[in-house]
Scaffold this motif. Structure first.
Motif, PDB file in Angstrom:
ATOM      1  N   VAL A 250     -34.263   2.237 -37.864  1.00  0.00           N
ATOM      2  CA  VAL A 250     -35.606   2.799 -37.945  1.00  0.00           C
ATOM      3  C   VAL A 250     -35.741   3.857 -36.865  1.00  0.00           C
ATOM      4  O   VAL A 250     -35.024   3.826 -35.858  1.00  0.00           O
ATOM      5  N   GLN A 251     -36.659   4.792 -37.071  1.00  0.00           N
ATOM      6  CA  GLN A 251     -36.910   5.791 -36.041  1.00  0.00           C
ATOM      7  C   GLN A 251     -38.318   6.345 -36.172  1.00  0.00           C
ATOM      8  O   GLN A 251     -38.932   6.270 -37.238  1.00  0.00           O
ATOM      9  N   THR A 252     -38.817   6.863 -35.071  1.00  0.00           N
ATOM     10  CA  THR A 252     -40.155   7.441 -35.065  1.00  0.00           C
ATOM     11  C   THR A 252     -40.136   8.770 -35.809  1.00  0.00           C
ATOM     12  O   THR A 252     -39.095   9.408 -35.954  1.00  0.00           O
ATOM     13  N   TYR A 253     -41.312   9.186 -36.295  1.00  0.00           N
ATOM     14  CA  TYR A 253     -41.406  10.452 -37.017  1.00  0.00           C
ATOM     15  C   TYR A 253     -41.036  11.616 -36.087  1.00  0.00           C
ATOM     16  O   TYR A 253     -41.364  11.620 -34.902  1.00  0.00           O
ATOM     17  N   ASN A 254     -40.312  12.583 -36.666  1.00  0.00           N
ATOM     18  CA  ASN A 254     -39.844  13.765 -35.943  1.00  0.00           C
ATOM     19  C   ASN A 254     -38.890  13.388 -34.806  1.00  0.00           C
ATOM     20  O   ASN A 254     -38.772  14.107 -33.816  1.00  0.00           O
ATOM     21  N   PHE A 255     -38.185  12.271 -34.963  1.00  0.00           N
ATOM     22  CA  PHE A 255     -37.269  11.820 -33.919  1.00  0.00           C
ATOM     23  C   PHE A 255     -36.206  12.883 -33.635  1.00  0.00           C
ATOM     24  O   PHE A 255     -35.704  13.550 -34.524  1.00  0.00           O
ATOM     25  N   GLY A 256     -35.838  12.980 -32.365  1.00  0.00           N
ATOM     26  CA  GLY A 256     -34.797  13.901 -31.940  1.00  0.00           C
ATOM     27  C   GLY A 256     -35.321  15.244 -31.506  1.00  0.00           C
ATOM     28  O   GLY A 256     -34.594  16.038 -30.899  1.00  0.00           O
ATOM     29  N   ASN A 257     -36.573  15.511 -31.806  1.00  0.00           N
ATOM     30  CA  ASN A 257     -37.204  16.754 -31.362  1.00  0.00           C
ATOM     31  C   ASN A 257     -38.212  16.395 -30.272  1.00  0.00           C
ATOM     32  O   ASN A 257     -37.841  16.210 -29.133  1.00  0.00           O
ATOM     33  N   VAL A 258     -39.457  16.254 -30.633  1.00  0.00           N
ATOM     34  CA  VAL A 258     -40.478  15.753 -29.714  1.00  0.00           C
ATOM     35  C   VAL A 258     -41.282  14.708 -30.469  1.00  0.00           C
ATOM     36  O   VAL A 258     -41.716  14.953 -31.601  1.00  0.00           O
ATOM     37  N   ASP A 284     -27.442   4.198 -28.643  1.00  0.00           N
ATOM     38  CA  ASP A 284     -27.201   5.035 -27.475  1.00  0.00           C
ATOM     39  C   ASP A 284     -28.415   4.959 -26.563  1.00  0.00           C
ATOM     40  O   ASP A 284     -29.555   4.942 -27.042  1.00  0.00           O
ATOM     41  N   ASP A 285     -28.184   4.918 -25.262  1.00  0.00           N
ATOM     42  CA  ASP A 285     -29.306   4.817 -24.326  1.00  0.00           C
ATOM     43  C   ASP A 285     -30.313   5.945 -24.511  1.00  0.00           C
ATOM     44  O   ASP A 285     -31.517   5.768 -24.326  1.00  0.00           O
ATOM     45  N   ALA A 286     -29.814   7.132 -24.891  1.00  0.00           N
ATOM     46  CA  ALA A 286     -30.693   8.287 -25.046  1.00  0.00           C
ATOM     47  C   ALA A 286     -31.568   8.208 -26.284  1.00  0.00           C
ATOM     48  O   ALA A 286     -32.440   9.054 -26.486  1.00  0.00           O
ATOM     49  N   ASP A 287     -31.349   7.181 -27.133  1.00  0.00           N
ATOM     50  CA  ASP A 287     -32.175   7.017 -28.334  1.00  0.00           C
ATOM     51  C   ASP A 287     -33.523   6.373 -28.031  1.00  0.00           C
ATOM     52  O   ASP A 287     -34.294   6.087 -28.940  1.00  0.00           O
ATOM     53  N   GLY A 343     -40.539   4.305 -21.201  1.00  0.00           N
ATOM     54  CA  GLY A 343     -39.642   4.937 -20.242  1.00  0.00           C
ATOM     55  C   GLY A 343     -38.617   5.816 -20.935  1.00  0.00           C
ATOM     56  O   GLY A 343     -38.583   5.939 -22.152  1.00  0.00           O
ATOM     57  N   ARG A 344     -37.758   6.429 -20.137  1.00  0.00           N
ATOM     58  CA  ARG A 344     -36.758   7.355 -20.654  1.00  0.00           C
ATOM     59  C   ARG A 344     -35.357   6.878 -20.264  1.00  0.00           C
ATOM     60  O   ARG A 344     -35.154   6.400 -19.157  1.00  0.00           O
ATOM     61  N   VAL A 395     -37.998   7.289 -30.480  1.00  0.00           N
ATOM     62  CA  VAL A 395     -37.223   6.054 -30.500  1.00  0.00           C
ATOM     63  C   VAL A 395     -36.431   5.934 -31.795  1.00  0.00           C
ATOM     64  O   VAL A 395     -36.955   6.188 -32.882  1.00  0.00           O
ATOM     65  N   LYS A 396     -35.182   5.539 -31.664  1.00  0.00           N
ATOM     66  CA  LYS A 396     -34.332   5.210 -32.808  1.00  0.00           C
ATOM     67  C   LYS A 396     -33.678   3.866 -32.522  1.00  0.00           C
ATOM     68  O   LYS A 396     -33.000   3.698 -31.508  1.00  0.00           O
ATOM     69  N   LEU A 397     -33.880   2.895 -33.419  1.00  0.00           N
ATOM     70  CA  LEU A 397     -33.431   1.526 -33.175  1.00  0.00           C
ATOM     71  C   LEU A 397     -32.564   1.002 -34.315  1.00  0.00           C
ATOM     72  O   LEU A 397     -32.761   1.355 -35.483  1.00  0.00           O
TER      73      LEU A 397
END
Length: 408
Positions: A250-258, A284-287, A343-344, A395-397
């Motif tokens: 699953v991932q939030t809308y517009n994931f990977g951009n803002v 990945d931690d950056a997700d 957090g980031r 977020v991408k999980l």
């Protein structure tokens, strides 16, 4: 009156001939075969799969033509056609499956709205699958656009930026019987969205285009689910994932951009047999990049104060961007965890260094991403770490289900 016995055979023959002429003529073998075929073959108008992985509704060829649909293949063992209904701006559909496509959108600023009516009184949910979805993304303005105090503009408030807000193009769903999905923009191909409805609901799918020159590409498959459908999600879900294996992403809308502002994205998962728990982690931690309420510590270090709630001073509504998992526990099932995560870079943690897996037995299985309208810009040392300059991607999980400690 006397009967002429000698003429009786002729009279009887004439009567029999007259009766034969009034009876239907026997059909040829070909005619008989055609007659029985059309009388026997019947099929339901259900979802079907056509060419190029497209879906449609099974109709006779004549029905598809009369509905202005396009055949994308055959169905019902060749007796029907898989009919794809397509609509664009200003049109209305009450088909159980139809496609809202970018065939008639404004080239400049303007609006494009299509309407959906329930196909029948048993429809309880509408699903929008974004086969293509790309419009202008959210604002990237990280400079001060206003000041916020207690959630309202005030010259005495904290500097606030417009990062993440869909101020250019936007897509929103209006109508329904239970809440309203969030407004979205940007790149969302492959995502989907749900809306709870009743028999009286009329749904508007509306694009507002505020930018003059940008990429506008969308193809949204609209599917209506009746009350007895196995694909019906629990009420209030923004999304519903139904993998037979009980695993997925699953991932939030517009994931990977803002990540977008003003979100309440409830991501639900169908529980598989013998599973009593769902677990979430990152590949990945950056997700995991969601702003939190952070203050400067000794020696310039930072520490998370809180997330999903106002900052400690309560002077403005910040720190509301987070992931929420009620009744969270660790992967081993031996300890309860906090229910809010933000957090980031390794935000899905119990500490600053190690990413973890979080689980929950609470049903229905779901996890929620929430974000507010505010991105803080610090004006003096000691105020929260700037959110607006971080451009958090969301977020991408990965999720999976298990039966650990089902009796607990």
């Amino acid at each position: 009156m006397s009967l002429d016995v000698a003429r009786l055979p002729g009279v009887l023959e004439a009567c029999v001939g007259h009766v034969k002429n009034d009876l239907p003529k026997p059909k040829t073998p070909r005619q008989a075969k055609q007659f029985s075929m059309f009388q026997v073959v019947q099929f339901a108008n259900i979802q079907c799969n056509g060419s190029a992985s497209m879906t449609g509704t099974c109709y006779t060829e004549d029905e598809c033509t009369s509905k202005n649909g396009v055949s994308i293949g055959t169905c019902a063992n060749g007796f029907g056609v898989c009919c794809r209904m397509v609509m664009s701006c200003g049109e209305t559909s009450s088909e159980n499956i139809t496609v809202f496509a970018d065939t008639n959108v404004p080239t400049g600023m303007g609006e494009c709205t299509a309407s959906i009516n329930p196909a029948n009184t048993d429809v309880r949910q509408i699903r929008l699958d974004f086969e293509r979805f790309q419009i202008a993304g959210p604002s990237l303005v990280s400079s001060e656009v206003t000041k916020i105090l207690n959630g309202s503009p005030s010259f005495m408030g904290t500097p606030n930026a417009a990062v993440g807000q869909c101020n250019l193009d936007r897509f929103q769903v209006q109508g329904g019987s239970h809440g309203r999905p969030p407004i979205i923009c940007g790149l969302n191909t492959g995502q989907h969205m749900l809306l709870d409805v009743d028999e009286s609901s009329n749904i508007d799918l509306s694009f507002q285009f505020g930018s003059v020159a940008t990429v506008r590409s969308f193809q949204i498959r609209v599917t209506q689910y009746e009350m007895n459908s196995p694909n019906l999600a629990p009420a209030g879900c923004t999304q519903y994932f139904t993998s037979a294996s009980g695993t997925g992403v699953v991932q939030t809308y517009n994931f990977g951009n803002v990540h977008l502002a003003d979100q309440s994205q409830v991501m639900c998962v169908r529980q598989i047999q013998n599973a009593c728990r769902i677990c979430w982690t990152v590949a990945d931690d950056a997700d995991f990049a969601v702003s939190g309420s952070v203050s400067f510590g000794i020696g310039g270090s930072t520490q998370v104060e809180s997330c999903c709630g106002p900052n400690s001073k309560g002077s403005n509504k910040q720190g509301l961007d987070c992931l929420s998992l009620p009744s969270a526990e660790n992967k081993e099932g031996t300890a309860r965890l906090r229910s809010r995560f933000c957090g980031r870079n390794k935000g899905l943690t119990t500490g600053p260094a190690v990413s973890i897996t979080i689980c929950s037995k609470l049903t229905p299985f779901q996890i929620t991403f929430r974000s507010d309208s505010f991105e803080t810009i610090p004006s003096i040392v000691g105020t929260p770490l700037p959110e607006a300059t971080a451009m958090d991607k969301g977020v991408k999980l990965i999720y999976f289900q298990d039966n650990m400690n089902c009796m607990n």
